[in-house]
Design an enzyme around this catalytic site. Structure first.
Site, mmCIF file in Angstrom:
data_model
loop_
_atom_site.group_PDB
_atom_site.id
_atom_site.type_symbol
_atom_site.label_atom_id
_atom_site.label_comp_id
_atom_site.label_asym_id
_atom_site.label_seq_id
_atom_site.Cartn_x
_atom_site.Cartn_y
_atom_site.Cartn_z
ATOM 1 N N HIS A 284 34.429 38.815 45.042
ATOM 2 C CA HIS A 284 34.174 38.734 46.475
ATOM 3 C C HIS A 284 34.248 40.128 47.067
ATOM 4 O O HIS A 284 34.902 41.023 46.520
ATOM 5 C CB HIS A 284 35.193 37.819 47.155
ATOM 6 N N CYS B 51 29.461 40.586 47.881
ATOM 7 C CA CYS B 51 28.894 40.703 49.225
ATOM 8 C C CYS B 51 29.129 42.100 49.800
ATOM 9 O O CYS B 51 30.214 42.667 49.651
ATOM 10 C CB CYS B 51 29.526 39.662 50.150
#
Length: 927
Positions: free
Chosen positions: A796, A840
């Site tokens: 992440h 991301c």
């Protein structure tokens, strides 16, 4: 403006410590140069630079290698003097609009100018050593090669606006011409004389005088194009037009298709009796005389011939009809007031028939035109929602209501047919052939009219030879005749390749006789003893050929000494044994356009060796994988355009799924290749009492490791444990190494890591050394990557931070700043070839890693990304990289391009498709 001397002051000199040329030494190293013994620059590499203009003067005369690729601001390169030693020139992916290569480049071997927006390329002198020229994806309108290009072998000019390309007859070494997606209207006939030619791409051009069946059917059209060009090289050649196409009448039975055919031929012809219904197919010529110049665009009036293919509407013949459908056809869909389920138990709606016609592309990639005909207008009318039909099927060009008993009303149909001719193909009135070729076609038609149903290939060659055709012409013309439906030829079938069918009706009749034969069992066993009864007017050798033809069409399969015909199975589903009273999961394949009749029967033929215990019937089959003792039930719901699959496997791995999907895709590809039908299916899974699309199921599998559909995404394979290894020396290593790092060991967050890992590992196979750590701690990143060439990190992320696991037994994870990650990578004391950050908003981190000199390339993302986007990018990127491990930049561009062409690619939250070239970003070391 920059010069060579100015540039080398800021670059790294590469030292030659052995018998390696300066070119080889610099190649692949950006921002570097090499010198010869006299201190002259021989090689220069500054890709992805910020240069705007480069002037090369006398100081560059020793240059052998010049690499400036990817310099997006570079608009001008000026050669003030000849560079007689230059062999390789890389100026691709810049912003150069025009360039002149002056005289004196006599050593130049390879030139790369693709993706510049180039509008003008001038060679002022000879380039006798030039072997390869790549000017793909520019704006060039013309290319001209004179006698100074005798060594040229490879020309890549796809995706320009070329209207003309000229060659000199001295260019006898040409091998490859990529000229697709241009505006060419002609091609030099003398190319057929070049013995070294092997590859020619022409799709997407405007060669309107040459039938697209010759140059637009295959990616590499050289075999057929060579024969055609050979025919143009002959002296006193006469070119003639081939004004001919198919008119295919489709629709349910008893709607009046045969009546329409008869009335088109003779308005006064009597209507047929019901007993005269068409059994499967009938073919008759229909000539329209005296078409005006205004209608055709030709200087004089001309005639046009339709071969009317009248398809019987009875359900049992639908499987045959698709054998004879083709592009370059006008379809007449015929219906009537009584064409409903109330009147006809075998009725199927207009959606099936129009979807079938819609699946056949014409020569321009558009769907074949259709006229929607409502017949029997004198007896009643059926309401037609024209707007709805047009919305579903844009190729329906006109609607008409007629009566075959009302002459005045009927005459509107032939007028509408004339107006529709031009919609069949953009070259329908312009295609020309050598008169000798058309003479062969006339000879074959005469033989057919005399009752000859087939000839041998040897006889065909004799006819062609007597007409003056060469060996190359014969091969090309036979291919074209088969493609346009003038003959039927099975060139790939060892037992049929010497047999050419002239009369398709003869083939149709033979198949219909099998369909109409009354078998004595529910399994439709075609025993050898039946053949003389079924085909009593055929000779023994003809029966052998016809049987092979049925096998080629996947119409039957051999079982012991007999042949089984799935199309004739009983409708009754057999009783299942107790252990198949239930299945584990259910999948639906929804065909996007339509489900061709007989798909399931062909599927049974291809997988007949896996049919379990004779559990087979007209609409379904049960398969068994003997090695794993697993089962699959496959059924067809034809009117829903769907195939249903139920699977059973105690281990949940379901090996039959991949084989079922692969076989159905192969059947689709066969029709795409032979008929240019656009066939695809969407996959749905029955989950929690609802049908869900496969991408949605993939996301659910990420959330739930017990999901029964995880086998579809490679999640049931055991995970290979990461093994810590000592640093591996790079020199002399046979393969590049990849380390896959993630920080989600319990799969608590749906980032697609496990699927990515599995897909990458399956994709690269043994092309790379592959290692992985699925529970990477933030302070172990450096030690995990020691000795690895490529680092792939899936975690992440937010801008300037990535999240790595702190405690695998909790949800805790540590945010790792970009600067800390750089320090971890510095510990390896090795410049990586590539670091991929699938997280991301990772572009900031990727850029810092590159700017820190820790890797030559880094890939990051510009926004929040979905697991599907991450998985698709990773799989495609490594699939391409394994074939070009040193071309990272090109592989990245090709990955983004190919993914952007996928109509099932990932979508953003607002429903818009991902633009992978904007979502993913590559950074390259420049200092």
């Amino acid at each position: 403006m920059s010069t060579l001397n100015n540039l080398t002051k800021t670059l790294t000199q590469q030292v030659d410590d052995g018998p390696i040329s300066a070119v080889r030494l610099v190649k692949g190293y950006d921002n570097s140069y090499a010198l010869n013994a006299a201190g002259q620059v021989t090689a220069l590499s500054i890709g992805n630079s910020s240069l705007k203009k480069l002037v090369l003067g006398t100081e560059a005369q020793a240059l052998e290698y010049l690499y400036l690729s990817g310099s997006e601001s570079l608009k001008e390169v000026v050669f003030e003097v000849p560079l007689p030693h230059l062999t390789h020139l890389y100026l691709n992916n810049c912003a150069i609009k025009d360039i002149t290569i002056p005289k004196g480049f006599r050593s130049l071997q390879q030139v790369y100018l693709q993706k510049n927006g180039l509008t003008e390329l001038v060679f002022e002198g000879d380039c006798p050593a030039l072997v390869l020229l790549d000017v793909s994806e520019n704006q060039l309108k013309g290319l001209s090669f004179h006698s100074g290009f005798r060594a040229l072998k490879y020309i890549y000019a796809t995706n320009n606006v070329l209207q003309k390309i000229t060659f000199n007859r001295s260019m006898r070494l040409l091998n490859t011409l990529h000229l697709a997606k241009n505006q060419l209207t002609e091609l030099a006939p003398f190319l057929s004389e070049i013995e070294t030619m092997e590859t020619l791409y022409l799709q997407g051009n405007q060669l309107l005088r040459i039938d697209r069946e010759i140059w637009d059917r295959d990616l590499n059209c050289w075999d057929t194009m060579k024969g055609y060009l050979t025919s143009l090289n002959k002296g006193n050649i006469i070119r003639e037009y081939l004004h001919e196409a198919k008119m295919i009448l489709i629709g349910n039975g008893e709607v009046g298709k045969t009546s329409i055919r008869l009335k088109l031929l003779d308005i006064n012809a009597p209507l047929p009796d019901k007993k005269d219904r068409t059994p499967g197919l009938d073919i008759v010529p229909y000539t329209i005389a005296n078409l005006s110049s205004a209608q055709t665009g030709l200087p004089a009036s001309t005639s046009f011939t339709f071969n009317i293919w009248d398809f019987g509407g009875q359900g049992k013949y639908r499987e045959i009809q698709q054998l004879f459908c083709s592009r370059k056809s006008l379809y007449l869909y015929v219906t009537a007031y009584d064409d409903t389920a109330d009147y006809n138990e075998l009725y199927v709606g207009y959606e099936y028939w129009l979807a079938m016609a819609n699946a056949y592309n014409n020569d321009s990639g558009q769907h074949s035109p259709v006229i929607y005909v409502q017949n029997k207008n004198d007896m009643g009318e059926k309401p037609i929602n024209e707007e709805e039909v047009k919305h579903k099927f844009g190729n329906v060009g006109a609607f008409i209501k007629i009566s075959c008993v009302d002459k005045e009303q009927f005459t509107a149909l032939p007028k509408l047919i004339v107006k529709s001719i031009s919609k069949i193909s953009e070259d329908i009135f312009t295609v020309q052939y050598n008169s000798e070729w058309l003479g062969v076609k006339e000879d074959l038609n005469e033989l057919k009219n005399q009752g000859t149903n087939y000839i041998s290939k040897e006889e065909f060659i004799t006819i062609c030879t007597e007409r003056g055709l060469s060996e190359d012409e014969i091969r090309a013309w036979l291919t074209v005749l088969d493609r346009i439906g003038a003959v039927i030829y099975f060139g790939d079938n060892e037992k049929l390749k010497d047999w050419i069918v002239l009369n398709p009706i003869w083939v149709k009749d033979a198949i219909c006789k099998v369909i109409d034969f009354e078998f004595y069992d529910d399994i439709a066993t075609l025993k050898p003893s039946f053949l003389p009864k079924i085909w009593e007017e055929y000779s023994e050798s003809e029966r052998e050929k016809l049987l092979q033809l049925l096998i080629s069409y996947h119409f039957c399969y051999k079982e012991e000494e007999s042949f089984i015909v799935p199309a004739l199975f009983t409708e009754n589903q057999p009783k299942y044994p107790e252990h198949l009273s239930s299945f584990d999961c259910e999948i639906k394949l929804k065909y996007v356009s339509f489900l061709p009749a007989g798909t399931l029967h062909k599927f049974m033929v291809k997988l007949h060796d896996k049919i379990y215990n004779e559990l087979r019937w007209k609409k379904g089959v049960v398969l068994q994988d003997g090695a794993t003792n697993t089962y699959a039930e496959v059924t067809e719901r034809w009117k829903e355009h769907s195939i249903y699959i139920r699977l059973k496997d105690k281990k949940g791995q379901h090996p039959l799924w991949q084989e079922i999907q692969k076989t159905l895709q192969e059947l689709n590809e066969e029709l795409k290749t032979t008929k240019l039908m656009q066939l695809d299916f969407e996959v749905y899974c029955f989950y929690n009492n609802k049908w869900k699309a496969k991408p949605d199921i993939e996301d659910l599998c990420e959330l739930d490791s017990t999901n029964i559909f995880k086998f579809m995404f490679g999640l049931s394979s055991p995970v290979k444990e990461y093994i810590s290894q000592k640093p591996t020396p790079l020199l002399g290593k046979a393969k590049l190494s990849i380390i896959f790092l993630t920080a989600d060991p319990e799969n608590k967050n749906p980032i697609g890591a496990s699927v990515q890992k599995q897909r990458i590992e399956n994709t690269i196979s043994d092309a790379f050394e592959f290692y992985n750590n699925l529970e990477t701690k933030y302070n172990e990143i450096g030690s995990n990557t020691v000795g690895k060439d490529i680092v792939h990190i899936t975690v992440h992320g937010i801008p300037d931070q990535l999240f790595f696991v702190h405690d695998k037994h909790t949800d805790q994870s540590n945010p790792v700043q970009s600067d800390y990650l750089c320090k971890q990578l510095e510990k390896t004391k090795q410049v990586k070839k590539l670091i991929v950050l699938i997280a991301c908003n990772s572009e900031t981190t990727a850029k810092k890693i590159v700017d820190g000199g820790l890797t030559k390339y880094a890939i990051g993302t510009t926004i929040d990304i979905s697991s599907k986007a991450a998985i698709d990018f990773s799989e495609k990127f490594y699939d391409l990289l394994k074939n070009s491990p040193l071309q990272i930049e090109s592989v990245f561009e090709e990955t983004c391009y190919e993914l952007n062409q996928d109509k099932y690619r990932a979508k953003l939250d607002d429903g818009e498709f991902y633009d992978y070239s904007k979502v993913f970003k590559i950074f390259k070391k420049t200092t």
